[in-house]
Scaffold this motif. Structure first.
Motif, PDB file in Angstrom:
ATOM      1  N   ALA A  40      46.689  39.577  68.191  1.00  0.00           N
ATOM      2  CA  ALA A  40      46.373  38.674  69.419  1.00  0.00           C
ATOM      3  C   ALA A  40      46.804  37.453  69.706  1.00  0.00           C
ATOM      4  O   ALA A  40      46.543  36.884  68.424  1.00  0.00           O
ATOM      5  CB  ALA A  40      45.319  39.921  69.926  1.00  0.00           C
ATOM      6  N   PRO A  41      46.811  36.582  70.764  1.00  0.00           N
ATOM      7  CA  PRO A  41      46.624  35.486  70.969  1.00  0.00           C
ATOM      8  C   PRO A  41      45.046  34.944  70.943  1.00  0.00           C
ATOM      9  O   PRO A  41      44.069  35.045  70.843  1.00  0.00           O
ATOM     10  CB  PRO A  41      46.823  35.215  72.097  1.00  0.00           C
ATOM     11  CG  PRO A  41      47.243  35.929  73.074  1.00  0.00           C
ATOM     12  CD  PRO A  41      47.115  37.156  71.925  1.00  0.00           C
ATOM     13  N   GLY A  42      45.646  34.095  69.349  1.00  0.00           N
ATOM     14  CA  GLY A  42      44.380  33.399  68.685  1.00  0.00           C
ATOM     15  C   GLY A  42      43.350  33.758  67.862  1.00  0.00           C
ATOM     16  O   GLY A  42      42.573  33.726  67.437  1.00  0.00           O
ATOM     17  N   LYS A  43      43.932  34.939  67.485  1.00  0.00           N
ATOM     18  CA  LYS A  43      43.004  36.204  66.682  1.00  0.00           C
ATOM     19  C   LYS A  43      43.811  36.937  65.470  1.00  0.00           C
ATOM     20  O   LYS A  43      44.876  35.996  64.884  1.00  0.00           O
ATOM     21  CB  LYS A  43      42.366  37.131  67.459  1.00  0.00           C
ATOM     22  CG  LYS A  43      41.790  37.097  69.232  1.00  0.00           C
ATOM     23  CD  LYS A  43      41.444  38.565  69.221  1.00  0.00           C
ATOM     24  CE  LYS A  43      40.556  38.476  70.471  1.00  0.00           C
ATOM     25  NZ  LYS A  43      39.875  39.374  71.453  1.00  0.00           N
ATOM     26  N   GLY A  44      42.929  36.979  64.192  1.00  0.00           N
ATOM     27  CA  GLY A  44      43.692  36.958  63.380  1.00  0.00           C
ATOM     28  C   GLY A  44      44.607  38.625  63.641  1.00  0.00           C
ATOM     29  O   GLY A  44      44.422  39.304  64.249  1.00  0.00           O
ATOM     30  N   LEU A  45      44.595  39.417  62.596  1.00  0.00           N
ATOM     31  CA  LEU A  45      45.442  40.726  61.997  1.00  0.00           C
ATOM     32  C   LEU A  45      44.806  41.728  61.911  1.00  0.00           C
ATOM     33  O   LEU A  45      43.276  41.518  61.861  1.00  0.00           O
ATOM     34  CB  LEU A  45      46.057  40.325  60.817  1.00  0.00           C
ATOM     35  CG  LEU A  45      47.674  39.926  60.867  1.00  0.00           C
ATOM     36  CD1 LEU A  45      48.166  39.965  59.059  1.00  0.00           C
ATOM     37  CD2 LEU A  45      48.421  40.133  60.965  1.00  0.00           C
ATOM     38  N   GLU A  46      45.258  42.598  63.022  1.00  0.00           N
ATOM     39  CA  GLU A  46      44.450  43.739  63.236  1.00  0.00           C
ATOM     40  C   GLU A  46      45.488  44.849  62.442  1.00  0.00           C
ATOM     41  O   GLU A  46      46.401  45.056  63.106  1.00  0.00           O
ATOM     42  CB  GLU A  46      44.169  43.613  64.434  1.00  0.00           C
ATOM     43  CG  GLU A  46      43.648  45.643  65.512  1.00  0.00           C
ATOM     44  CD  GLU A  46      42.623  45.933  66.512  1.00  0.00           C
ATOM     45  OE1 GLU A  46      42.883  44.502  67.250  1.00  0.00           O
ATOM     46  OE2 GLU A  46      42.191  46.329  66.858  1.00  0.00           O
ATOM     47  N   TRP A  47      44.911  45.877  62.174  1.00  0.00           N
ATOM     48  CA  TRP A  47      45.718  46.808  61.233  1.00  0.00           C
ATOM     49  C   TRP A  47      45.849  48.092  62.991  1.00  0.00           C
ATOM     50  O   TRP A  47      44.512  49.045  63.195  1.00  0.00           O
ATOM     51  CB  TRP A  47      44.980  47.408  59.920  1.00  0.00           C
ATOM     52  CG  TRP A  47      45.126  49.151  60.160  1.00  0.00           C
ATOM     53  CD1 TRP A  47      46.644  49.209  59.488  1.00  0.00           C
ATOM     54  CD2 TRP A  47      44.501  50.404  60.083  1.00  0.00           C
ATOM     55  NE1 TRP A  47      46.305  50.984  59.556  1.00  0.00           N
ATOM     56  CE2 TRP A  47      45.178  50.974  59.533  1.00  0.00           C
ATOM     57  CE3 TRP A  47      43.567  49.963  60.307  1.00  0.00           C
ATOM     58  CZ2 TRP A  47      45.151  52.436  59.482  1.00  0.00           C
ATOM     59  CZ3 TRP A  47      42.074  51.701  60.274  1.00  0.00           C
ATOM     60  CH2 TRP A  47      43.726  52.633  59.875  1.00  0.00           C
ATOM     61  N   VAL A  48      46.560  48.699  62.999  1.00  0.00           N
ATOM     62  CA  VAL A  48      46.811  50.008  64.505  1.00  0.00           C
ATOM     63  C   VAL A  48      47.179  50.832  63.151  1.00  0.00           C
ATOM     64  O   VAL A  48      46.566  52.381  64.438  1.00  0.00           O
ATOM     65  CB  VAL A  48      47.876  49.239  65.231  1.00  0.00           C
ATOM     66  CG1 VAL A  48      48.388  50.139  66.279  1.00  0.00           C
ATOM     67  CG2 VAL A  48      47.294  48.094  65.271  1.00  0.00           C
ATOM     68  N   ASN A  59      46.582  58.130  59.979  1.00  0.00           N
ATOM     69  CA  ASN A  59      45.104  56.756  60.161  1.00  0.00           C
ATOM     70  C   ASN A  59      45.292  56.118  61.356  1.00  0.00           C
ATOM     71  O   ASN A  59      46.296  54.935  61.619  1.00  0.00           O
ATOM     72  CB  ASN A  59      44.530  56.398  59.103  1.00  0.00           C
ATOM     73  CG  ASN A  59      43.322  56.506  58.974  1.00  0.00           C
ATOM     74  OD1 ASN A  59      42.757  57.163  60.150  1.00  0.00           O
ATOM     75  ND2 ASN A  59      42.512  55.452  57.967  1.00  0.00           N
ATOM     76  N   TYR A  60      44.469  56.147  61.794  1.00  0.00           N
ATOM     77  CA  TYR A  60      44.988  54.230  63.438  1.00  0.00           C
ATOM     78  C   TYR A  60      42.991  54.483  63.123  1.00  0.00           C
ATOM     79  O   TYR A  60      41.627  54.832  63.314  1.00  0.00           O
ATOM     80  CB  TYR A  60      44.783  55.278  65.013  1.00  0.00           C
ATOM     81  CG  TYR A  60      45.141  56.426  64.831  1.00  0.00           C
ATOM     82  CD1 TYR A  60      45.597  57.701  64.078  1.00  0.00           C
ATOM     83  CD2 TYR A  60      46.894  55.666  64.731  1.00  0.00           C
ATOM     84  CE1 TYR A  60      46.688  57.979  64.438  1.00  0.00           C
ATOM     85  CE2 TYR A  60      48.363  56.590  65.061  1.00  0.00           C
ATOM     86  CZ  TYR A  60      48.082  57.883  64.945  1.00  0.00           C
ATOM     87  OH  TYR A  60      49.277  58.002  64.808  1.00  0.00           O
ATOM     88  N   PRO A  61      42.347  53.297  63.940  1.00  0.00           N
ATOM     89  CA  PRO A  61      41.348  52.418  63.992  1.00  0.00           C
ATOM     90  C   PRO A  61      41.266  53.289  65.474  1.00  0.00           C
ATOM     91  O   PRO A  61      41.537  53.426  66.348  1.00  0.00           O
ATOM     92  CB  PRO A  61      41.318  51.414  64.132  1.00  0.00           C
ATOM     93  CG  PRO A  61      43.149  50.924  64.735  1.00  0.00           C
ATOM     94  CD  PRO A  61      43.320  51.746  63.416  1.00  0.00           C
ATOM     95  N   LEU A 105      46.529  54.575  53.029  1.00  0.00           N
ATOM     96  CA  LEU A 105      46.601  53.581  53.970  1.00  0.00           C
ATOM     97  C   LEU A 105      46.052  52.465  54.756  1.00  0.00           C
ATOM     98  O   LEU A 105      44.934  52.710  54.199  1.00  0.00           O
ATOM     99  CB  LEU A 105      46.314  54.988  55.157  1.00  0.00           C
ATOM    100  CG  LEU A 105      46.876  56.036  54.819  1.00  0.00           C
ATOM    101  CD1 LEU A 105      46.340  57.539  56.105  1.00  0.00           C
ATOM    102  CD2 LEU A 105      49.079  56.375  55.339  1.00  0.00           C
ATOM    103  N   GLY A 106      46.541  51.814  54.948  1.00  0.00           N
ATOM    104  CA  GLY A 106      46.370  50.106  56.046  1.00  0.00           C
ATOM    105  C   GLY A 106      46.332  49.680  54.908  1.00  0.00           C
ATOM    106  O   GLY A 106      46.170  47.618  55.207  1.00  0.00           O
ATOM    107  N   SER A 107      46.327  49.510  53.748  1.00  0.00           N
ATOM    108  CA  SER A 107      46.920  48.505  52.792  1.00  0.00           C
ATOM    109  C   SER A 107      48.366  48.148  52.647  1.00  0.00           C
ATOM    110  O   SER A 107      49.458  48.696  52.365  1.00  0.00           O
ATOM    111  CB  SER A 107      46.669  48.768  51.847  1.00  0.00           C
ATOM    112  OG  SER A 107      45.271  49.381  50.766  1.00  0.00           O
TER     113      SER A 107
END
Length: 121
Positions: A40-48, A59-61, A105-107
């Motif tokens: 997102a704008p101004g934020k770091g990477l987020e795993w989806v 797997n999902y957050p 999952l997630g790496s």
């Protein structure tokens, strides 16, 4: 050379849906887990989301659970992300990411150039 090309982003109203695609090449797609991540704008990477190489384990957050579905077509070397009930806070650049092995999952170690998703009325 690993190549990941995302498509399907765009502008959508809150509550709407989008389906993202990722065309993969340069590696044996069916041998690796895959993920979607976003920034997102101004934020770091987020795993989806993440899916194993065979497509039968996902797997999902909590932030997206129940609203998004990751899937893959190993015959087409393509990864998908179906997103429903979109919220303004889902606005981000979405990246397809290659996993480090078949089942973690997630790496991930490579990602594409991304596709913009904007949720706004």
């Amino acid at each position: 050379e690993v190549q990941l090309v995302e498509s399907g982003g765009g502008l959508v109203q809150p509550g709407g849906s989008l389906r993202l695609s990722c065309a993969a090449s340069g590696f044996t797609f069916s041998s690796y887990a895959m993920s979607w991540v976003r920034q997102a704008p101004g934020k770091g990477l987020e795993w989806v989301s993440a899916v194993n190489s065979g497509g039968d384990n996902t797997n999902y957050p909590d932030s997206v659970k129940g609203r998004v579905t990751i899937s893959r077509d190993n015959a087409k070397n393509t990864l998908y992300l179906q997103m429903n009930s979109l919220k303004p806070e889902d606005t981000a650049v979405y990246y397809c990411a290659k996993g480090i092995n078949s089942g973690s999952l997630g790496s991930y170690d490579y990602w594409g150039q991304g596709t913009q998703v904007t949720v706004s009325s």
